[in-house]
Design an enzyme around this catalytic site. Structure first.
Site, short mmCIF file in Angstrom:
data_model
loop_
_atom_site.label_atom_id
_atom_site.label_comp_id
_atom_site.label_asym_id
_atom_site.label_seq_id
_atom_site.Cartn_x
_atom_site.Cartn_y
_atom_site.Cartn_z
N ASN A 152 -5.66 -11.75 7.07
CA ASN A 152 -6.37 -10.93 8.05
C ASN A 152 -6.85 -11.70 9.27
O ASN A 152 -7.13 -11.11 10.30
CB ASN A 152 -7.57 -10.22 7.38
CG ASN A 152 -8.40 -11.16 6.55
OD1 ASN A 152 -7.91 -11.82 5.64
ND2 ASN A 152 -9.68 -11.24 6.86
N GLN A 180 -3.79 -5.82 4.86
CA GLN A 180 -3.30 -5.99 6.24
C GLN A 180 -1.81 -5.65 6.38
O GLN A 180 -1.38 -5.28 7.46
CB GLN A 180 -3.51 -7.44 6.70
CG GLN A 180 -4.96 -7.82 6.94
CD GLN A 180 -5.58 -7.12 8.15
OE1 GLN A 180 -4.91 -6.78 9.12
NE2 GLN A 180 -6.88 -6.89 8.09
N SER A 200 -5.91 -0.18 1.96
CA SER A 200 -7.08 0.53 2.47
C SER A 200 -6.70 1.37 3.68
O SER A 200 -6.03 0.88 4.59
CB SER A 200 -8.14 -0.49 2.86
OG SER A 200 -9.29 0.15 3.34
N CYS A 326 -16.72 -10.33 8.38
CA CYS A 326 -17.77 -10.70 7.45
C CYS A 326 -18.39 -12.04 7.80
O CYS A 326 -19.56 -12.28 7.53
CB CYS A 326 -17.22 -10.79 6.04
SG CYS A 326 -15.85 -9.71 5.75
C1 LIG Z 1 -10.25 -5.22 5.39
C2 LIG Z 1 -9.73 -6.03 4.28
C3 LIG Z 1 -10.22 -5.89 2.97
C4 LIG Z 1 -11.36 -4.96 2.65
O1 LIG Z 1 -10.98 -3.62 2.73
P1 LIG Z 1 -12.13 -2.49 2.84
O2 LIG Z 1 -11.39 -1.21 2.75
O3 LIG Z 1 -12.77 -2.69 4.17
O4 LIG Z 1 -13.05 -2.70 1.70
C5 LIG Z 1 -9.66 -6.64 1.97
N1 LIG Z 1 -8.67 -7.51 2.22
C6 LIG Z 1 -8.15 -7.68 3.45
C7 LIG Z 1 -7.03 -8.64 3.66
C8 LIG Z 1 -8.67 -6.96 4.52
O5 LIG Z 1 -8.17 -7.14 5.74
#
Ligand SMILES: *Cc1c(COP(=O)(O)O)cnc(C)c1O
Length: 394
Positions: A152, A180, A200, A326
Site C-alpha cells: 500500500n 490494494q 475491501s 495509520c
Molecule cells: C486499506 C488496507 C487495509 C485495511 O482495509 P480496511 O478496509 O480499511 O480495514 C489492509 N491492507 C491493506 C494493504 C490496505 O491497503
C-alpha cells in the site's frame, strides 16, 4: 477556481455514482433482513448471493468460498487468528513479511503474545520479498504464510504465484492481503494457489466498512464473530446488504474497466515518475520500477521533511500521503521504507501519490510544477542542504 486534486487513492477512493445508486434501494425499499423467511426479505437474500457470485467470478473462485466482512482489517485479523487457532495442533509458526499493512503486523504481534511464533521475512531494495529467505524460514510447525499481493505504500507487487507454489510444496496455508491489488490487477486464486484472500470495497470505488475474506473450500477456519448463522455460520451479524451490493457493484465495475482504467493510470504514473526524477534533483523512486501498482508513485526527496511537504501540498489543493494513513501523525518513519533500506532521514522525506480514475494529465502537470516549487522552497530553509551545497554539491 480553486484546485482540488486527490492523489491518495491508496488510503481510500471515491464511491462511484453507479455504486451508490445500486446501494440506495437497499436502505429504503428492500430493507428486510435477509435471514427472514417472508417473501419481502427474499430479494435481499438473493442480492447478497448474486454479489457473492460476482466476487467469486472475479477471483476464479466458487461463491461458497466468499465470506463478507466489515473490511480489510477484519479479513486480515480473521485469516491469521482463526488459522492460528484451527491449526494449532499442527504448529504455531507463522511467516509473514516486514512490509505488511498494520492489520497483519499488529495481528502478528498479538499472536506472538498468545503462544505463536512469527517470522517477518525481509524484502530487497525494491520491496520484493526475498524468496530464498521465505523458503529458509519454513519449519515443520509452520502453519501459515501471509504475504500481501501489493504494498500500500510503495506499490510493489509480490511474486504471488511463486510464493503460492512454495506454500503448496510445503503443505502450508497461504493467505494474501489483496486489499490494494483487488480491482487493479487480475487475480486467479487457483493459479496462485491462494487459500485465503482479503479485500475491501473502499479501495475500489466502493463503500467503506465492507469487504470479504476468500476462504478456499477445505480450509479449517473457525467463526470469527460468534452469534447468528450468517455467512455459512462463519461470520455472524445481520448482513450489510447495501454495503455488500456496493462491494459487488464496485467489483463488477472494476473488472469491467480494469484494462482501460489501469492503462491510463500507468501512463500518467510513468509520466509523473519520469518528470519528478529528471526535474527534481536528489529525488528517488521507492518501490519496484515496473512490478508496481498502476496508480502508485512513491518518492523520497533528500533534505525535505515529508510532513512539511504534505502541508504545503494541501495548501495548493493537493491531497497526498507520506506513509500509510495509520502512521501519519506519528514521527516514526514508515516501516516499509525502512525495510527497503532507506536511512531514517531519507525515509522522512517521502511522498506517496496514488492516482485515481479521475486523475488527468493536467492534474499531474500541476502537481509536478507545484512539487518542484515546494521542494526547492523547503530545501532553501534546510541547514543540511546548505551544508551540502557549501561542500560543492549541486
Ligand atoms: C486499506 C488496507 C487495509 C485495511 O482495509 P480496511 O478496509 O480499511 O480495514 C489492509 N491492507 C491493506 C494493504 C490496505 O491497503
Amino acid at each position: 477556481m480553486e484546485r482540488f486534486i486527490y492523489l491518495d487513492n491508496a488510503a481510500t477512493t471515491k464511491a462511484a455514482p453507479e455504486v451508490v445508486e445500486a446501494m440506495l434501494p437497499y436502505f429504503t425499499e428492500y430493507y428486510g433482513n435477509p435471514s427472514s423467511v417472508y417473501g419481502f426479505a427474499a430479494k435481499n437474500k438473493n442480492v447478497v448471493d448474486e454479489q457473492r457470485d460476482v466476487i467469486a467470478k472475479a477471483l476464479g473462485a466458487n461463491s461458497n468460498e466468499i465470506y463478507f466482512t466489515a473490511g480489510g482489517s477484519e479479513s486480515d485479523n480473521w485469516a491469521l487468528k482463526a488459522a492460528a487457532e484451527a491449526y494449532k495442533d499442527k504448529g504455531r509458526h507463522i511467516i509473514t513479511t516486514k512490509i505488511e499493512h498494520h492489520a497483519i503486523l499488529h495481528t502478528g504481534e498479538y499472536l506472538e503474545k498468545n503462544g505463536c511464533e512469527v517470522t517477518y521475512v525481509d524484502v530487497d531494495e525494491n520491496g520484493t520479498v526475498k524468496l530464498e529467505d521465505l523458503k529458509k524460514a519454513i519449519r515443520p510447525d509452520t502453519i501459515l504464510i501471509s504475504v500481501m499481493f501489493a504494498n500500500n505504500e510503495i506499490g510493489t507487487i509480490q511474486p504471488i504465484e511463486e510464493i503460492g507454489a512454495i506454500a503448496q510444496e510445503n503443505n502450508i496455508l497461504f493467505h494474501t492481503d489483496a486489499v490494494q491489488a483487488f480491482g487493479q490487477i487480475p487475480i486467479d486464486v487457483d493459479r496462485c494457489n491462494i487459500d485465503m484472500l482479503s479485500a475491501s470495497a473502499h479501495k475500489l470505488n466502493g463503500p467503506k466498512g465492507v469487504g470479504f475474506l476468500y476462504i478456499r473450500k477445505g480450509v479449517k477456519i473457525r467463526s470469527f464473530i460468534h452469534g447468528g448463522g450468517q455467512e455459512r455460520k462463519r461470520r455472524a451479524g445481520t448482513s450489510n446488504v447495501p454495503g455488500i451490493v456496493g462491494l459487488g457493484t464496485a467489483t463488477e465495475r472494476a473488472v469491467r474497466t480494469m484494462e482501460e482504467r489501469t492503462g491510463k493510470e500507468r501512463e500518467l504514473r510513468d509520466y509523473l515518475i519520469d518528470r519528478v526524477l529528471s526535474e527534481i534533483p536528489h529525488s528517488r523512486l521507492n518501490g519496484h520500477r515496473t512490478e508496481r501498482l498502476p496508480n502508485n508513485a512513491n518518492f523520497s526527496f533528500q533534505f525535505v521533511e515529508g510532513e512539511s511537504l504534505l502541508i504545503k501540498l494541501d495548501m495548493k489543493g493537493i491531497c497526498a500521503s507520506s506513509g500509510s494513513a495509520c502512521t501519519s501523525g506519528s514521527l516514526d518513519p514508515s516501516h516499509v521504507l525502512l525495510a527497503i533500506g532507506l536511512p531514517h532521514e531519507i525515509a522522512h522525506g517521502s511522498l506517496r501519490l496514488t492516482l485515481g480514475e479521475e486523475t488527468t494529465k493536467e492534474d499531474i502537470g500541476y502537481v509536478i510544477d507545484t512539487l518542484k516549487e515546494i521542494v526547492s522552497g523547503l530545501r532553501e530553509m534546510s541547514p543540511l542542504y546548505e551544508d551540502f551545497i557549501k561542500k560543492g554539491h549541486k
